[in-house]
Design an enzyme around this catalytic site. Structure first.
Site, PDB file in Angstrom:
ATOM      1  N   ASP A 219      22.857   1.451 -29.885  1.00  0.00           N
ATOM      2  CA  ASP A 219      21.160   1.743 -29.756  1.00  0.00           C
ATOM      3  C   ASP A 219      20.973   3.391 -29.915  1.00  0.00           C
ATOM      4  O   ASP A 219      21.750   3.921 -28.905  1.00  0.00           O
ATOM      5  CB  ASP A 219      21.127   0.890 -28.257  1.00  0.00           C
ATOM      6  CG  ASP A 219      19.578   0.919 -28.200  1.00  0.00           C
ATOM      7  OD1 ASP A 219      18.666   0.386 -28.791  1.00  0.00           O
ATOM      8  OD2 ASP A 219      19.299   1.827 -27.028  1.00  0.00           O
TER       9      ASP A 219
ATOM     10  N   GLU B 117      22.017   2.330 -34.966  1.00  0.00           N
ATOM     11  CA  GLU B 117      20.379   2.664 -34.813  1.00  0.00           C
ATOM     12  C   GLU B 117      20.379   4.072 -34.967  1.00  0.00           C
ATOM     13  O   GLU B 117      20.437   4.655 -33.964  1.00  0.00           O
ATOM     14  CB  GLU B 117      19.652   1.970 -33.673  1.00  0.00           C
ATOM     15  CG  GLU B 117      18.378   1.989 -34.003  1.00  0.00           C
ATOM     16  CD  GLU B 117      17.437   1.643 -32.515  1.00  0.00           C
ATOM     17  OE1 GLU B 117      16.261   1.275 -32.611  1.00  0.00           O
ATOM     18  OE2 GLU B 117      17.945   1.857 -31.713  1.00  0.00           O
TER      19      GLU B 117
ATOM     20  N   ASP C 280      25.936  -5.276 -28.497  1.00  0.00           N
ATOM     21  CA  ASP C 280      24.993  -4.050 -28.527  1.00  0.00           C
ATOM     22  C   ASP C 280      25.294  -2.949 -27.549  1.00  0.00           C
ATOM     23  O   ASP C 280      25.637  -3.371 -26.408  1.00  0.00           O
ATOM     24  CB  ASP C 280      23.356  -4.678 -28.145  1.00  0.00           C
ATOM     25  CG  ASP C 280      22.389  -3.905 -28.882  1.00  0.00           C
ATOM     26  OD1 ASP C 280      22.607  -2.548 -28.820  1.00  0.00           O
ATOM     27  OD2 ASP C 280      21.455  -4.460 -29.482  1.00  0.00           O
TER      28      ASP C 280
ATOM     29  N   ASP D 272      15.757 -22.808 -17.216  1.00  0.00           N
ATOM     30  CA  ASP D 272      14.959 -21.922 -16.305  1.00  0.00           C
ATOM     31  C   ASP D 272      14.159 -20.868 -17.390  1.00  0.00           C
ATOM     32  O   ASP D 272      13.438 -19.810 -16.743  1.00  0.00           O
ATOM     33  CB  ASP D 272      15.963 -20.819 -15.567  1.00  0.00           C
ATOM     34  CG  ASP D 272      16.838 -20.043 -16.536  1.00  0.00           C
ATOM     35  OD1 ASP D 272      16.802 -20.016 -17.755  1.00  0.00           O
ATOM     36  OD2 ASP D 272      17.617 -19.147 -15.836  1.00  0.00           O
TER      37      ASP D 272
ATOM     38  N   ASP E  94      20.231 -18.028 -22.904  1.00  0.00           N
ATOM     39  CA  ASP E  94      21.494 -17.663 -22.329  1.00  0.00           C
ATOM     40  C   ASP E  94      22.821 -17.766 -23.451  1.00  0.00           C
ATOM     41  O   ASP E  94      22.588 -18.286 -24.399  1.00  0.00           O
ATOM     42  CB  ASP E  94      21.655 -18.433 -21.139  1.00  0.00           C
ATOM     43  CG  ASP E  94      21.271 -19.888 -21.072  1.00  0.00           C
ATOM     44  OD1 ASP E  94      22.141 -20.463 -22.055  1.00  0.00           O
ATOM     45  OD2 ASP E  94      20.406 -20.275 -20.546  1.00  0.00           O
TER      46      ASP E  94
ATOM     47  N   HIS F 129      14.452  -7.147 -33.653  1.00  0.00           N
ATOM     48  CA  HIS F 129      13.566  -7.489 -32.473  1.00  0.00           C
ATOM     49  C   HIS F 129      12.667  -6.270 -32.069  1.00  0.00           C
ATOM     50  O   HIS F 129      12.020  -6.441 -31.260  1.00  0.00           O
ATOM     51  CB  HIS F 129      14.690  -7.313 -31.168  1.00  0.00           C
ATOM     52  CG  HIS F 129      15.344  -6.245 -30.906  1.00  0.00           C
ATOM     53  ND1 HIS F 129      16.329  -5.808 -31.878  1.00  0.00           N
ATOM     54  CD2 HIS F 129      15.238  -5.432 -29.948  1.00  0.00           C
ATOM     55  CE1 HIS F 129      16.688  -4.543 -31.540  1.00  0.00           C
ATOM     56  NE2 HIS F 129      16.226  -4.267 -30.104  1.00  0.00           N
ATOM     57  N   ASP F 130      12.581  -5.392 -32.850  1.00  0.00           N
ATOM     58  CA  ASP F 130      11.506  -4.103 -32.607  1.00  0.00           C
ATOM     59  C   ASP F 130      10.503  -4.356 -33.758  1.00  0.00           C
ATOM     60  O   ASP F 130       9.633  -3.423 -33.926  1.00  0.00           O
ATOM     61  CB  ASP F 130      12.185  -2.809 -32.636  1.00  0.00           C
ATOM     62  CG  ASP F 130      13.324  -2.520 -31.603  1.00  0.00           C
ATOM     63  OD1 ASP F 130      12.925  -3.084 -30.619  1.00  0.00           O
ATOM     64  OD2 ASP F 130      14.242  -1.853 -31.834  1.00  0.00           O
TER      65      ASP F 130
ATOM     66  N   ASP G  87      17.823 -21.889 -24.437  1.00  0.00           N
ATOM     67  CA  ASP G  87      18.078 -21.817 -22.854  1.00  0.00           C
ATOM     68  C   ASP G  87      18.850 -23.109 -22.644  1.00  0.00           C
ATOM     69  O   ASP G  87      18.582 -24.184 -22.855  1.00  0.00           O
ATOM     70  CB  ASP G  87      16.577 -22.020 -22.205  1.00  0.00           C
ATOM     71  CG  ASP G  87      16.546 -22.147 -20.894  1.00  0.00           C
ATOM     72  OD1 ASP G  87      17.608 -21.895 -20.203  1.00  0.00           O
ATOM     73  OD2 ASP G  87      15.650 -22.587 -20.233  1.00  0.00           O
TER      74      ASP G  87
HETATM   75  C1  GLC Z   1      16.104   0.689 -29.473  1.00  0.00           C
HETATM   76  C2  GLC Z   1      16.112  -0.832 -29.288  1.00  0.00           C
HETATM   77  C3  GLC Z   1      14.765  -1.167 -28.708  1.00  0.00           C
HETATM   78  C4  GLC Z   1      14.759  -0.519 -27.280  1.00  0.00           C
HETATM   79  C5  GLC Z   1      15.286   0.876 -27.301  1.00  0.00           C
HETATM   80  C6  GLC Z   1      15.485   1.525 -25.898  1.00  0.00           C
HETATM   81  O1  GLC Z   1      15.252   0.986 -30.187  1.00  0.00           O
HETATM   82  O2  GLC Z   1      16.217  -1.678 -30.504  1.00  0.00           O
HETATM   83  O3  GLC Z   1      14.735  -2.235 -28.381  1.00  0.00           O
HETATM   84  O4  GLC Z   1      13.558  -0.709 -26.728  1.00  0.00           O
HETATM   85  O5  GLC Z   1      16.358   1.470 -28.397  1.00  0.00           O
HETATM   86  O6  GLC Z   1      16.775   1.017 -25.623  1.00  0.00           O
HETATM   87 CA    CA Z   2      18.752 -20.318 -19.394  1.00  0.00          CA
END
Ligand code: GLC
Ligand code: CA
Length: 554
Positions: free
Chosen positions: A197, A254, A98, A25, A29, A327-328, A21
């Site tokens: 995605d 993905e 992404d 906040d 970012d 991140h999943d 950050d």
């Molecule tokens: C993909 C992303 C995930 C998101 C999902 C819907 O699986 O990696 O984080 O929630 O798509 O966009």
């Molecule tokens: Ca910030």
């Protein structure tokens, strides 16, 4: 296979909300990323994949885009992104964004117009069905029906993921053209490419027929009728032809649900993408990516077999995108090492195991520090909508509250999304302000300030490993060489990487007792080890607990 520039990259994935950050906040970012480029350059990564930074109500943290051509104000302005691209370029780091085009946010102008006026052209940009009842019994990935009622009308709209993520109607040609224009607009800006995605969801079974229920909710998971459906190739090919093919860019999709037999279409010479992520070994502990409350026991042997099956399939047709975290996913240390998650030797071995596979390695933020899962004590402490759904659904299916909480702690996507621990100060140097998501409990112990420059740290290990792949004496074999499985004992994953002139044998030991492996050739030479000592007796290699070793043969 012909050599391609992105095969030599080492990608670092950033979850922007949680990286750094810069304006206090509590939300990470773009400027925060720019401020940390030296850290990334020092680590040795060559490309960043930044999770969505477009304008979004952030119901799914940016995977719900409300304007594809502008940035979320909390992340910064377009000038900040230009600056990031430029500053990264100075450090020979490329930027990959992404691309979320299976769905938009319900706050996107197109969807708003579709709601206001069912006769507008935007109505057909989404999937609407008339009726008093939901059109079928498909379950969305984030829980409940895929159909959400339009307020005040006898009409429903379709969402594969959350309610605030209505699916775009790829059957509509105008919509597709708008998307291609937007993709080209971004590529013209000078980004290196896209991580794409949920792209295997864009084609639906247009009969929309009910399926046999697979849960007490009477619903049936939508993946069977809305993922990798026949005909999807037409859209994917068109997408590639109209966008990616016109630029020197890289694409990583993905693409869950792609059968290995179909990989040629996806990543073959004229495939839709350069690489895809394979989730089969990431999800070996759960029933499926959308039903992670159903847990499955597994062994190191099975993990090794799944990894090698994936590698062999990818090699047959193209190139792999290798990862152990994103991140999943929960933290790889906690998932794959369990009680050894805090053992630095084990964490290093795990890192090396996937890093030397054939393909482009992806490192998720914090993985290079050996971050571990958190332990939350109430569901109120979670942000991820999927975690909250899995918590509720697991109780519906008969688990107790305690069991449900244990499962979300183990598997929640929030595990990978806690603010980055830069140091041991309050809020880990991520921000001066209370972060949008609670820190993990371990940050006073696991943080960057402690590890950068400290001999033996996990960060320094990753740095060395990256340099070894990129510039070491076996780089050509480790980057471009073929891969094949290597027989080994139960708790060891082993493979060999080879060219016509060189073979690198690789062993990764997941056990806590030393084991012996027979050396496949005479006069082999150790080229790399995760621990100082390498023990060899006659024709046997004695792997120490959690040791990773690479040896060269002919
Ligand atoms: C993909 C992303 C995930 C998101 C999902 C819907 O699986 O990696 O984080 O929630 O798509 O966009
Ligand atoms: Ca910030």
């Amino acid at each position: 296979m012909e050599k391609l520039w992105w095969q030599e990259e080492v990608v670092y994935q950033i979850y922007p909300k949680s990286f750094q950050d810069s304006n206090q906040d509590g939300i990470g970012d773009i400027k925060g990323i720019t401020n940390r480029l030296d850290y990334l350059q020092n680590l040795g990564v060559t490309m960043l994949w930044i999770c969505p930074i477009y304008r979004s109500p952030m119901d799914d943290n940016g995977y719900d885009v409300s304007d594809y051509r502008s940035l979320a104000p909390e992340f910064g302005r377009m000038e900040d992104l230009d600056e990031l691209i430029q500053e990264a370029g100075k450090r020979k780091i490329r930027i990959m964004l992404d691309l979320v085009i299976n769905h938009s946010s319900d706050e996107h102008e197109w969807f708003q117009k579709a709601l206001e006026d069912p006769k507008s052209k935007y109505h057909d940009y989404y999937i609407f069905k008339d009726g008093k009842e939901r059109p079928n019994n498909w379950r969305s990935i984030f829980g409940g029906s895929v159909w959400e009622k339009v307020p005040g009308r006898e009409e429903y709209y379709y969402h594969t993921f959350g309610k605030k993520q209505p699916d775009l109607n790829w059957e509509n040609e105008k919509l597709r053209e708008e998307l291609y224009d937007m993709v080209n607009w971004w590529l013209d800006k000078g980004i290196a490419g896209f991580r794409i995605d949920a792209i295997t969801f864009i084609k639906k079974d247009l009969t929309w027929s009910d399926r046999e229920a697979d849960g007490v909710d009477g619903l049936s998971k939508c993946t069977k009728s809305s993922r990798t459906q026949p005909g999807i190739g037409v859209f994917l090919h068109e997408l590639k032809e109209n966008t990616f093919d016109r630029h020197r860019c890289v694409t990583v999709a993905e693409a869950p649900g792609v059968p290995y037999e179909d990989l040629d279409d996806f990543i073959g010479k004229d495939g839709y993408f350069d690489m895809i992520f394979d989730f089969r070994y990431a999800d070996l502990d759960i029933a499926s990516g959308s039903e992670w409350f159903k847990r499955i026991p597994w062994t190191v042997k099975e993990l090794g077999e799944k990894i090698m099956a994936s590698q062999m399939a990818m090699q047959k047709y193209g190139w792999a995108a290798n990862f152990i975290e994103n991140h999943d996913q929960p933290r790889a240390t906690s998932k794959y090492l369990q009680e050894a998650q805090d053992n630095p030797d084990a964490v290093k071995m795990l890192g090396a195991m996937y890093f030397f596979l054939r393909g482009t390695p992806f490192i998720y933020q914090g993985q290079e520090l050996g971050m571990v899962n958190f332990k939350r004590d109430s569901i109120g402490q979670f942000n991820d909508l999927s975690s909250i759904d899995q918590y509720n659904r697991s109780m519906e299916e008969g688990l107790s509250k305690e069991e449900a909480l244990e499962i979300v702690n183990l598997r929640s996507r929030d595990n990978g999304r806690t603010p980055f621990p830069w140091n041991q100060e309050r809020y880990g140097g991520f921000s001066q302000h209370t972060p949008w998501l609670m820190m993990g409990e371990e940050y006073p112990r696991i943080n960057a300030a402690d590890q950068v420059g400290r001999e033996g740290s996990i960060y320094e290990f990753y740095k060395e490993m990256i340099a070894f792949r990129q510039e070491g004496p076996c780089r050509d074999t480790l980057i471009y060489g073929e891969i094949a499985p290597l027989a080994s004992s139960e708790n060891v994953i082993a493979y060999r990487r080879f060219t016509d002139t060189e073979t690198i044998y690789c062993w990764f030991h997941f056990g806590k007792e030393a084991v012996k492996e027979t050396l496949p050739q005479d006069h082999m030479q150790t080229v790399w080890s995760s621990q100082k000592e390498v023990y060899i007796t006659e024709n046997q290699l004695v792997l120490q607990p959690y040791q990773a070793i690479l040896m060269r043969g002919k």
